[in-house]
Design a protein around this motif. Structure first.
Motif, PDB file in Angstrom:
ATOM      1  N   ASP A  87      -1.268  -3.543 -10.386  1.00 42.08           N
ATOM      2  CA  ASP A  87      -2.065  -4.263  -9.138  1.00 42.08           C
ATOM      3  C   ASP A  87      -3.229  -4.738  -9.835  1.00 42.08           C
ATOM      4  O   ASP A  87      -4.098  -5.525  -8.732  1.00 42.08           O
ATOM      5  N   LEU A 100     -12.882  -2.127  -8.784  1.00 42.53           N
ATOM      6  CA  LEU A 100     -11.434  -2.013  -8.971  1.00 42.53           C
ATOM      7  C   LEU A 100     -11.057  -0.732  -9.971  1.00 42.53           C
ATOM      8  O   LEU A 100     -10.122  -0.177 -10.044  1.00 42.53           O
ATOM      9  N   PHE A 112       0.711  -1.308   0.092  1.00 42.96           N
ATOM     10  CA  PHE A 112       0.012  -0.037   0.190  1.00 42.96           C
ATOM     11  C   PHE A 112       0.885   1.365  -0.103  1.00 42.96           C
ATOM     12  O   PHE A 112       0.680   2.169  -0.783  1.00 42.96           O
ATOM     13  N   PHE A 141      -7.828  -3.000  -0.742  1.00 45.55           N
ATOM     14  CA  PHE A 141      -7.534  -3.155  -2.310  1.00 45.55           C
ATOM     15  C   PHE A 141      -6.402  -4.030  -2.342  1.00 45.55           C
ATOM     16  O   PHE A 141      -6.621  -4.804  -3.726  1.00 45.55           O
ATOM     17  N   THR A 142      -5.317  -3.849  -2.063  1.00 44.61           N
ATOM     18  CA  THR A 142      -4.141  -4.736  -1.978  1.00 44.61           C
ATOM     19  C   THR A 142      -4.253  -6.140  -1.785  1.00 44.61           C
ATOM     20  O   THR A 142      -3.610  -7.070  -2.052  1.00 44.61           O
ATOM     21  N   ASN A 196       2.832   1.569  -3.321  1.00 42.96           N
ATOM     22  CA  ASN A 196       1.887   2.000  -4.445  1.00 42.96           C
ATOM     23  C   ASN A 196       1.640   3.599  -4.262  1.00 42.96           C
ATOM     24  O   ASN A 196       1.574   4.392  -5.291  1.00 42.96           O
ATOM     25  N   ILE A 253      -5.142   2.145  -6.355  1.00 42.60           N
ATOM     26  CA  ILE A 253      -4.196   1.151  -6.959  1.00 42.60           C
ATOM     27  C   ILE A 253      -3.854   1.361  -8.231  1.00 42.60           C
ATOM     28  O   ILE A 253      -4.031   2.206  -8.905  1.00 42.60           O
ATOM     29  N   GLN A 254      -2.429   0.618  -8.425  1.00 46.47           N
ATOM     30  CA  GLN A 254      -1.819   0.994  -9.919  1.00 46.47           C
ATOM     31  C   GLN A 254      -2.166  -0.057 -10.777  1.00 46.47           C
ATOM     32  O   GLN A 254      -2.621  -1.298 -10.407  1.00 46.47           O
TER      33      GLN A 254
END
Length: 407
Positions: free
Chosen positions: A194, A181, A74, A145-146, A77, A190-191
Motif C-alpha cells: 500500500d 508514510l 484498513f 492512511f489508506t 491490512n 500500512i503494508q
C-alpha cells in the motif's frame, strides 16, 4: 461485494439489517469471521437496501463506495499484519483497531511536528506544518492512511500546481508525506503493497531548475543602489553574505566580534556542526566593504568579544526562538530584495542567491574548485562540482552558438 480470506480469517462487507435507523437506512459493516466467531466493525456508512442491491449484486456505483472500501482496506491490512506476525485472534484485531482507529494522517503529522518542536528542529517543524495545511486544503481534516494512493497524490500535485505552487514546493510537500508514510510502514499501520511512492506507482516531481547566481554587472548595480534606509540595510546584509563566502543568514546573524581574527571572519557552518567529520572552520577575508557594513548596521564591539556583530539576535535565545528570528529576517530581506530588483530592472533574487553568486563568480573567474569547495565548507570536491554543475547555462548556450556562426 468486497471479500477476503486468509489463513482461516474471512473479511467481508455486509449490510447489517438487524436494526433499521430512523432515516430508513441500514449500517454497512465489516464482518470478520474466525473459528466460527464473528466481529462486526462499523464503516460509518448508512445505506438503503436498494442502493446496497445496486453495488453488491449488480456491481453498480455509489458515492458512498470509496468510504466503504477505505474502511474495508484498513481492516484487511490489520488482519494481514496480525496473521504475518503470528496467531490471529479477534481480541488482537480489536486491540489493533482501537489503537489505530482514530489515527489519521493529520494527527500523525501533528505528532511529528511536536517531535520536531521538542528536538528544536524548527525548519522541519515548519515544513510539516506547511505540508499539513496544504493537504488539508485538498483533502480535509480527516485523512486516513489508506486514502493516500498514487491517484490521491496525483490529485494533490495537480491542485497545488493549479494554485501556482512551484515543482520545488510540491516536491517538499511530497517528501514530507513520504517520510510520514515510511514511519507508518515501520509501525505496521500500512503494508508494503500500500506504500504509494515508487518508480512504478507515484514518483516525486522534480524540483524546478532555478537561475540563482547573479552576474558581476548585476551585483555592481546592487552595490550602487541608493534608496530608503531599510532597503539599503537589507541590501547590505545580502552583500555581506555574498562577500563572506556565501555565509547563510543563520550563521551570519550569529557571528560575534570574537569571530574576527587577523583580518578574517572565522566560523563553522551550523548545518555541519553535528555532522561527524564534516565540520571545518571557514575563513573569509574581512574586506573594506564588509567593514563598512558592520560600522553602519552592526553593534558596537564589546569588551570581551562576545557581542554579536549584527543586532537581530541577543545570543540568549533558544534554538527555536533563534530560528524564528532568522526566518523573519530572511523574509523581510527577501521582500526588500524583490523591490530592489524591480527598481534596478534585474531578475528577482533572494538571500540564498548570495551563496550561489559567490561560488559561480569565482568559478567563472577561473578560481580552482578546491578553493571554492573549502570556502563554501563543502565536505568534498564532488559536492562542489555538483553544486556548480547547473550554474553556467549561459556559457553553454553561448558556446553552442559558435558551432553555427560561420560568418
Amino acid at each position: 461485494m468486497l471479500k477476503y480470506r486468509k489463513d482461516g480469517v474471512s473479511v467481508m462487507v455486509v449490510l447489517d439489517r438487524r436494526r433499521k435507523k430512523n432515516s430508513g437506512l441500514f449500517p454497512v459493516k465489516i464482518e470478520v469471521v474466525y473459528r466460527r466467531h464473528q466481529k462486526y466493525i462499523p464503516t460509518g456508512v448508512d445505506i438503503s437496501e436498494t442502493e446496497w442491491e445496486k453495488i453488491s449484486v449488480r456491481n453498480g456505483n455509489s458515492s458512498k463506495l470509496p468510504d466503504i472500501e477505505r474502511k474495508y482496506t484498513f481492516v484487511r491490512n490489520a488482519v494481514d499484519s496480525i496473521v504475518q506476525k503470528g496467531t490471529f485472534s479477534l481480541q488482537k484485531l480489536q486491540a489493533r483497531i482501537s489503537r489505530s482507529g482514530s489515527l489519521t494522517v493529520n494527527s500523525s503529522m501533528r505528532r511529528m511536528m511536536e517531535r520536531f518542536l521538542l528536538e528544536g528542529k524548527v525548519n522541519s517543524y515548519y515544513r510539516c506544518r506547511s505540508t499539513l495545511l496544504n493537504i488539508e486544503k485538498v483533502a480535509g481534516d480527516s485523512i486516513f492512511f489508506t486514502d493516500i494512493t498514487p491517484a490521491w497524490l496525483e490529485r494533490c500535485e495537480r491542485q497545488w500546481i493549479l494554485e501556482g505552487k512551484s515543482p520545488t514546493t510540491v516536491n517538499i510537500y511530497m517528501k514530507t508525506l513520504k517520510a510520514l508514510l515510511y514511519e507508518a510502514l515501520g509501525c505496521g499501520i500500512i503494508q508494503q503493497q500500500d506504500f504509494p511512492f515508487s518508480k512504478t506507482r507515484y514518483t516525486l516531481p522534480r524540483p524546478a531548475s532555478r537561475k540563482l547566481a547573479l552576474s558581476k554587472q548585476q551585483i555592481k548595480k546592487i552595490i550602487d543602489y541608493r534608496g530608503p534606509e531599510e532597503l539599503e540595510m537589507y541590501r547590505d546584509l545580502w552583500l555581506f553574505s555574498y562577500l563572506c563566502n556565501g555565509i547563510n543568514f543563520k550563521d551570519m546573524l550569529s557571528l560575534k566580534y570574537s569571530s574576527i581574527s587577523d583580518g578574517e571572519i572565522c566560523f563553522i557552518r551550523s548545518k555541519t556542526t553535528h555532522a561527524y567529520g564534516r565540520s571545518r572552520v571557514i575563513k573569509a577575508v574581512l574586506c573594506p566593504e564588509m567593514q563598512r557594513i558592520i560600522r553602519r548596521w552592526g553593534n558596537a564591539p564589546g569588551r570581551n568579544g562576545d557581542t554579536l556583530i549584527f543586532p537581530f539576535l541577543t545570543g540568549k535565545e533558544d534554538s527555536f526562538r533563534t530560528a524564528i528570528t532568522v526566518r523573519q529576517v530572511i523574509g523581510k530581506c527577501n521582500r526588500a530584495l524583490r523591490k530592489i530588483a524591480l527598481r534596478l530592472g534585474i531578475p528577482p533574487f533572494t538571500t540564498y542567491s548570495a551563496r550561489h553568486s559567490f561560488a559561480t563568480i569565482l568559478q567563472r573567474s577561473g578560481i580552482a574548485i578546491s578553493f571554492i569547495s573549502e570556502s563554501l565548507g563543502h565536505s568534498s570536491l564532488s559536492v562542489t562540482e555538483h553544486y556548480l554543475a547547473g550554474f553556467d547555462r549561459e556559457t553553454r548556450l553561448r558556446n553552442s552558438r559558435i558551432l553555427t556562426e560561420f560568418s
